[in-house]
Design a protein around this motif. Sequence first.
Motif, mmCIF file in Angstrom:
data_model
loop_
_atom_site.group_PDB
_atom_site.id
_atom_site.type_symbol
_atom_site.label_atom_id
_atom_site.label_comp_id
_atom_site.label_asym_id
_atom_site.label_seq_id
_atom_site.Cartn_x
_atom_site.Cartn_y
_atom_site.Cartn_z
ATOM 1 N N GLY A 73 0.846 -1.184 0.000
ATOM 2 C CA GLY A 73 0.000 0.000 0.000
ATOM 3 C C GLY A 73 0.882 1.233 0.000
ATOM 4 N N LEU A 74 0.878 1.969 1.108
ATOM 5 C CA LEU A 74 1.771 3.118 1.217
ATOM 6 C C LEU A 74 3.210 2.692 1.457
ATOM 7 C CD1 LEU A 74 -0.479 5.572 3.258
ATOM 8 C CD2 LEU A 74 0.098 5.671 0.831
ATOM 9 N N ALA A 75 3.414 1.449 1.794
ATOM 10 C CA ALA A 75 4.762 0.881 1.847
ATOM 11 C C ALA A 75 5.056 0.246 0.498
ATOM 12 C CB ALA A 75 4.868 -0.151 2.956
ATOM 13 N N ALA A 76 6.104 0.737 -0.162
ATOM 14 C CA ALA A 76 6.473 0.167 -1.459
ATOM 15 C C ALA A 76 7.115 -1.200 -1.295
ATOM 16 C CB ALA A 76 7.424 1.121 -2.190
ATOM 17 N N SER A 77 7.808 -1.399 -0.178
ATOM 18 C CA SER A 77 8.485 -2.671 0.075
ATOM 19 C C SER A 77 8.812 -2.761 1.559
ATOM 20 C CB SER A 77 9.770 -2.781 -0.759
ATOM 21 O OG SER A 77 10.682 -1.750 -0.389
ATOM 22 N N TRP A 78 9.291 -3.929 1.978
ATOM 23 C CA TRP A 78 9.665 -4.109 3.385
ATOM 24 C C TRP A 78 10.632 -5.267 3.511
ATOM 25 C CZ3 TRP A 78 4.557 -4.334 1.708
ATOM 26 C CH2 TRP A 78 4.061 -5.625 1.441
ATOM 27 N N THR A 79 11.373 -5.245 4.586
ATOM 28 C CA THR A 79 12.264 -6.347 4.924
ATOM 29 C C THR A 79 11.942 -6.789 6.344
ATOM 30 O OG1 THR A 79 13.969 -4.801 5.676
ATOM 31 C CG2 THR A 79 14.113 -5.591 3.397
ATOM 32 N N ILE A 80 12.153 -8.070 6.605
ATOM 33 C CA ILE A 80 11.854 -8.654 7.913
ATOM 34 C C ILE A 80 13.145 -9.218 8.476
ATOM 35 C CG2 ILE A 80 10.409 -10.283 9.180
ATOM 36 C CD1 ILE A 80 8.535 -10.322 6.730
ATOM 37 N N SER A 81 13.429 -8.896 9.725
ATOM 38 C CA SER A 81 14.646 -9.403 10.355
ATOM 39 C C SER A 81 14.590 -10.920 10.471
ATOM 40 C CB SER A 81 14.832 -8.773 11.733
ATOM 41 O OG SER A 81 13.764 -9.131 12.594
ATOM 42 N N ASP A 82 15.746 -11.527 10.599
ATOM 43 C CA ASP A 82 15.816 -12.998 10.663
ATOM 44 C C ASP A 82 15.031 -13.569 11.829
ATOM 45 O OD1 ASP A 82 17.401 -13.013 8.409
ATOM 46 O OD2 ASP A 82 19.295 -13.129 9.520
ATOM 47 N N ASP A 83 14.970 -12.830 12.931
ATOM 48 C CA ASP A 83 14.236 -13.337 14.100
ATOM 49 C C ASP A 83 12.749 -12.994 14.054
ATOM 50 O OD1 ASP A 83 14.268 -10.637 14.622
ATOM 51 O OD2 ASP A 83 15.476 -10.771 16.451
ATOM 52 N N GLY A 84 12.314 -12.291 12.996
ATOM 53 C CA GLY A 84 10.902 -11.954 12.837
ATOM 54 C C GLY A 84 10.409 -10.868 13.765
ATOM 55 N N LEU A 85 11.312 -10.156 14.418
ATOM 56 C CA LEU A 85 10.907 -9.165 15.416
ATOM 57 C C LEU A 85 10.924 -7.736 14.899
ATOM 58 C CD1 LEU A 85 12.718 -10.559 18.612
ATOM 59 C CD2 LEU A 85 10.303 -10.757 17.989
ATOM 60 N N SER A 86 11.501 -7.518 13.722
ATOM 61 C CA SER A 86 11.574 -6.154 13.190
ATOM 62 C C SER A 86 11.164 -6.138 11.720
ATOM 63 C CB SER A 86 12.991 -5.587 13.326
ATOM 64 O OG SER A 86 13.324 -5.381 14.672
ATOM 65 N N TYR A 87 10.281 -5.199 11.379
ATOM 66 C CA TYR A 87 9.853 -4.974 10.003
ATOM 67 C C TYR A 87 10.291 -3.562 9.622
ATOM 68 C CZ TYR A 87 6.752 -9.065 10.110
ATOM 69 O OH TYR A 87 6.244 -10.348 10.179
ATOM 70 N N THR A 88 11.055 -3.452 8.546
ATOM 71 C CA THR A 88 11.477 -2.144 8.062
ATOM 72 C C THR A 88 10.769 -1.854 6.749
ATOM 73 O OG1 THR A 88 13.641 -2.391 9.118
ATOM 74 C CG2 THR A 88 13.432 -0.698 7.406
ATOM 75 N N PHE A 89 9.996 -0.782 6.724
ATOM 76 C CA PHE A 89 9.174 -0.430 5.567
ATOM 77 C C PHE A 89 9.786 0.750 4.827
ATOM 78 C CE2 PHE A 89 6.346 -2.521 8.533
ATOM 79 C CZ PHE A 89 5.572 -3.341 7.718
ATOM 80 N N GLN A 90 9.882 0.608 3.508
ATOM 81 C CA GLN A 90 10.261 1.722 2.652
ATOM 82 C C GLN A 90 8.979 2.353 2.121
ATOM 83 O OE1 GLN A 90 13.388 2.817 2.395
ATOM 84 N NE2 GLN A 90 13.960 1.155 3.805
ATOM 85 N N LEU A 91 8.771 3.608 2.436
ATOM 86 C CA LEU A 91 7.535 4.274 2.060
ATOM 87 C C LEU A 91 7.607 4.796 0.633
ATOM 88 C CD1 LEU A 91 6.930 6.316 5.334
ATOM 89 C CD2 LEU A 91 6.266 3.959 4.814
ATOM 90 N N ASP A 145 9.082 -2.659 15.659
ATOM 91 C CA ASP A 145 9.623 -3.747 16.466
ATOM 92 C C ASP A 145 8.491 -4.442 17.209
ATOM 93 O OD1 ASP A 145 12.319 -3.201 15.773
ATOM 94 O OD2 ASP A 145 12.385 -1.582 17.264
ATOM 95 N N LEU A 146 8.548 -5.774 17.217
ATOM 96 C CA LEU A 146 7.508 -6.583 17.847
ATOM 97 C C LEU A 146 8.046 -7.270 19.092
ATOM 98 C CD1 LEU A 146 6.062 -8.329 14.652
ATOM 99 C CD2 LEU A 146 5.317 -6.182 15.701
ATOM 100 N N ALA A 147 7.161 -7.524 20.033
ATOM 101 C CA ALA A 147 7.542 -8.240 21.249
ATOM 102 C C ALA A 147 7.812 -9.709 20.946
ATOM 103 C CB ALA A 147 6.450 -8.107 22.300
ATOM 104 N N ALA A 148 7.134 -10.242 19.956
ATOM 105 C CA ALA A 148 7.305 -11.634 19.530
ATOM 106 C C ALA A 148 6.934 -11.711 18.048
ATOM 107 C CB ALA A 148 6.404 -12.562 20.346
ATOM 108 N N PRO A 149 7.450 -12.695 17.329
ATOM 109 C CA PRO A 149 7.101 -12.805 15.901
ATOM 110 C C PRO A 149 5.594 -12.940 15.711
ATOM 111 C CG PRO A 149 8.912 -14.281 16.459
ATOM 112 C CD PRO A 149 8.381 -13.749 17.756
ATOM 113 N N GLN A 150 5.089 -12.357 14.635
ATOM 114 C CA GLN A 150 3.666 -12.444 14.302
ATOM 115 C C GLN A 150 3.526 -12.901 12.855
ATOM 116 O OE1 GLN A 150 1.186 -9.057 15.177
ATOM 117 N NE2 GLN A 150 2.300 -8.555 17.037
ATOM 118 N N GLY A 151 2.999 -14.096 12.682
ATOM 119 C CA GLY A 151 2.831 -14.613 11.332
ATOM 120 C C GLY A 151 1.862 -13.811 10.492
ATOM 121 N N ASN A 152 0.944 -13.065 11.134
ATOM 122 C CA ASN A 152 -0.091 -12.324 10.414
ATOM 123 C C ASN A 152 0.126 -10.813 10.449
ATOM 124 O OD1 ASN A 152 -1.570 -14.429 9.459
ATOM 125 N ND2 ASN A 152 -3.441 -13.953 10.566
#
Length: 493
Positions: A73-91, A145-152
């Motif tokens: 949507g407003l995020a053109a792309s994103w990357t997810i850290s290996d541990d699933g705890l951080s999502y970095t969005f490029q707007l 940043d997430l407290a725990a990985p979220q599959g959804n």
Amino acid sequence: MQSLIAATVVTLFTVASTVAAQAQRADAIIGLQLEPPHLDPTSAAAGAIDQVLYANVFEGLTRFGPNGSVQPGLAASWTISDDGLSYTFQLREGVIFHDGTTFESSDVVFSLDRARAEDSTNAQKALFAGIEGVEALGDSSVRIDLAAPQGNFLFNLAWGDAVMVAPESIEDIKNLPIGTGAFRFEQWRRGDQISLSRNADYWGEAASLEAATFKFISEPTAAYAAMLAGDIDAFYSYPAPENLAQFERDPRFTVLSGNTEGETILAMNNQQAPFDDIRVRKAVSHAIDRQAIIDGAMFGYGTPIGSHFAPHNPDYVDLTANAGFDPALARELLAQAGYAEGFSTTLKLPPPSYARRGGEIIAAQLREVGIEAEISFLEWAQWLEQVFRGYDYGLTIVSHTEPMDINIYARPDYYFQYDNPDFQALMETLAVESDPAVRSALLAQAQTTIAKDFVNGYLFQLALTSVVDAKLKGIWKDAPTQAVDLTGVRWAD
């Protein structure tokens, strides 16, 4: 001869003008049965808000496509850290709000912090509970940043409750919604219609429609008359299924018949006697003839369900046999619970046809086993106040059209007040699980748990039947979320 030639020229000119006018048409009038209580999708549970504003006026970092897929949507792309705890969005670059202010990472921080704040009134606040922090990384990048990985997590960000808003416009958002979408809000004539216009500064592909009007028509007979008269170009989720066969035979119209995410339930107040007794909830469930409700209220449109899960989902488990129609068993269960003579309760019904028509049928079915349900008709604002927020009801009927929302049963303060620690733990496990096979097993367990606890009476999956002018293309057949997305709607050449 000259008069004949002149008449012919006039006729040809008139025909040409008419054809040109038709070819140049760039507006559409969409009928809806329900009017939004206000225009902030981030602070109410009313699906009517999203129907008008989702994707049209407001956008999120991700969005749902017509097939339910999660798309950028407003995020053109994103990357997810290996541990699933951080999502970095490029707007996306060059996005501006309808008031001319620039959309940037600080708006993402504001929107998500507001949604998850302690005093947040977001109806789906639980979607954001796992967020530990939102940080702007320059103007066009943001890390969550997430407290725990979220599959959804990307799925959750596509909800209408997660759209991006700006602090500059938040004070009057309920009356003057300012987003980044392909359409701008123009006017709300309460009790009548909401008007939108094409956003000339939209960051993406421009909408074909220059203007769109959502016309609110609550009465099915009025909807029928307006459609036949050509006063509206489409009626989304047409409220009078008894007329659909007639529209199907008329070449001027197209009838779209698809799926929704709408689990239609007879909700029970699990913390109010006598519904705090599982035997009573089970009795109610066995007193209900689902197919009679589908046939009588929906003219055969709808699929019976036995739990809070969409039958078209690949992880669906058919549990309808768990609460088969059995009035004798219902009476026996009521006697065991101390209600051999029955009892009286309230049945509070919001405006949709499925609720009011279905409610009359259900009240008659309950009466057969000794339960007297006093019906009251509520407008949506009243329903939200009395039932959803006030817990002031015994029974109610509503269709939960949010996608994949079985996790609401893990919220003891949700309006049916089901409090099961084991189910809550199950949802916590599901939230961090990413393996498809394991998630499927957990979802099956979740469906079975609430079905066997008879939390609510599970009625049917709401069908989406819309009547559309045959020349109007692009209205979604299915409803993976509560939206009348007009960004791809156009008139055929």
